[in-house]
Write a protein that holds these residues in place. Sequence first.
Motif, mmCIF file in Angstrom:
data_model
loop_
_atom_site.group_PDB
_atom_site.id
_atom_site.type_symbol
_atom_site.label_atom_id
_atom_site.label_comp_id
_atom_site.label_asym_id
_atom_site.label_seq_id
_atom_site.Cartn_x
_atom_site.Cartn_y
_atom_site.Cartn_z
ATOM 1 N N LYS A 10 3.885 -0.853 3.895
ATOM 2 C CA LYS A 10 3.816 0.422 3.187
ATOM 3 C C LYS A 10 5.004 0.560 2.243
ATOM 4 C CE LYS A 10 2.730 2.251 7.174
ATOM 5 N NZ LYS A 10 2.773 3.236 8.262
ATOM 6 N N THR A 43 0.847 -1.199 0.000
ATOM 7 C CA THR A 43 0.000 0.000 0.000
ATOM 8 C C THR A 43 0.880 1.246 0.000
ATOM 9 O OG1 THR A 43 -1.667 1.261 1.214
ATOM 10 C CG2 THR A 43 -0.203 -0.086 2.533
ATOM 11 N N HIS A 44 0.330 2.316 -0.521
ATOM 12 C CA HIS A 44 1.048 3.597 -0.510
ATOM 13 C C HIS A 44 0.494 4.522 0.561
ATOM 14 C CE1 HIS A 44 3.260 3.136 -4.423
ATOM 15 N NE2 HIS A 44 2.412 2.125 -4.456
ATOM 16 N N HIS A 45 -0.490 4.043 1.312
ATOM 17 C CA HIS A 45 -1.128 4.898 2.303
ATOM 18 C C HIS A 45 -0.944 4.335 3.704
ATOM 19 C CE1 HIS A 45 -2.944 6.976 -0.987
ATOM 20 N NE2 HIS A 45 -3.581 5.897 -1.404
ATOM 21 N N GLN A 91 9.176 5.217 -1.222
ATOM 22 C CA GLN A 91 9.782 5.497 -2.517
ATOM 23 C C GLN A 91 11.131 6.163 -2.351
ATOM 24 O OE1 GLN A 91 8.801 3.844 -5.261
ATOM 25 N NE2 GLN A 91 6.841 4.829 -4.926
ATOM 26 N N ASP A 138 -2.599 -1.177 -2.881
ATOM 27 C CA ASP A 138 -1.716 -0.345 -3.711
ATOM 28 C C ASP A 138 -1.964 1.142 -3.407
ATOM 29 O OD1 ASP A 138 0.258 0.212 -5.537
ATOM 30 O OD2 ASP A 138 -0.915 -0.235 -7.320
ATOM 31 N N ASP A 139 -2.104 1.974 -4.444
ATOM 32 C CA ASP A 139 -2.299 3.406 -4.203
ATOM 33 C C ASP A 139 -3.782 3.795 -4.169
ATOM 34 O OD1 ASP A 139 -2.759 2.897 -6.851
ATOM 35 O OD2 ASP A 139 -1.523 4.536 -7.620
ATOM 36 N N LYS A 140 -4.653 2.800 -4.169
ATOM 37 C CA LYS A 140 -6.096 3.092 -4.221
ATOM 38 C C LYS A 140 -6.643 3.402 -2.831
ATOM 39 C CE LYS A 140 -6.210 2.013 -8.591
ATOM 40 N NZ LYS A 140 -4.795 1.605 -8.710
ATOM 41 N N ASN A 141 -7.680 4.227 -2.842
ATOM 42 C CA ASN A 141 -8.330 4.544 -1.575
ATOM 43 C C ASN A 141 -9.463 3.564 -1.309
ATOM 44 O OD1 ASN A 141 -6.965 6.793 -0.415
ATOM 45 N ND2 ASN A 141 -7.674 7.975 -2.197
#
Length: 224
Positions: free
Chosen positions: A22, A9-11, A25, A181-184
Amino acid sequence: MPIYLNIHTHHPSTEKDTLSIKNAQTVSGWMDMAVGKFSVGLHPWYIKPESIDEDFAQLEKLARQPNILAIGECGLDRLINLEMSFQKEVFIRQIHLAESLQKPIIIHCVKAYSELIALKKKLKPRIPMIVHGFNNNTQICQQLINHQFYISLGSALLNPESNASKNILTIPIKQLFLETDDKNCFISTIFAHASTYLTEPVEVLQEQILQNFKRVVSADSSVV
Ligand SMILES: [Zn+2]
């Protein structure tokens, strides 16, 4: 309470009963990695040839931290404007790093699956390799499975017509991960959809994916 394992995840997660890896980057600035579990890597989108050695040195230093559980996301992307040969070089360095630290690797792959599989055949890394955000056709899915990749499915599962939804039943449960991933969206929602397709109770899926996770990270059970 069973745990939702979110492999990528990116969040920062605010969900209960969730263990999230997480994604941190490089290059665009390192996020604060004091609290939580992370993966770090040089994503092909953010590779800067002019500073690759400094960026890699930074990556190497961070990757040793005990709360960095995986290397990545990193990999190959045919749609970007960076030579494939250079992308491969940077990816191979990260595979070697993952091998030396005995940490799994989380892979971003766009239109370069034959290169990815060829690399695995050639290098024969012993660390687990997880293809994240997979939403490609059944043939590629089978090739990845046959070459012992783990496959992580994400928000594409919310669409019953997606490749991910069609392929999920063909992936051995021991090679499966789920992610936001980067989705909410909530990882619990992804699990709910996966459990419907697999006709398995959510708790069974949670337990199986947690076992998969324990297998891929180094044998320290304190991470969960
Ligand atoms: Zn990602």
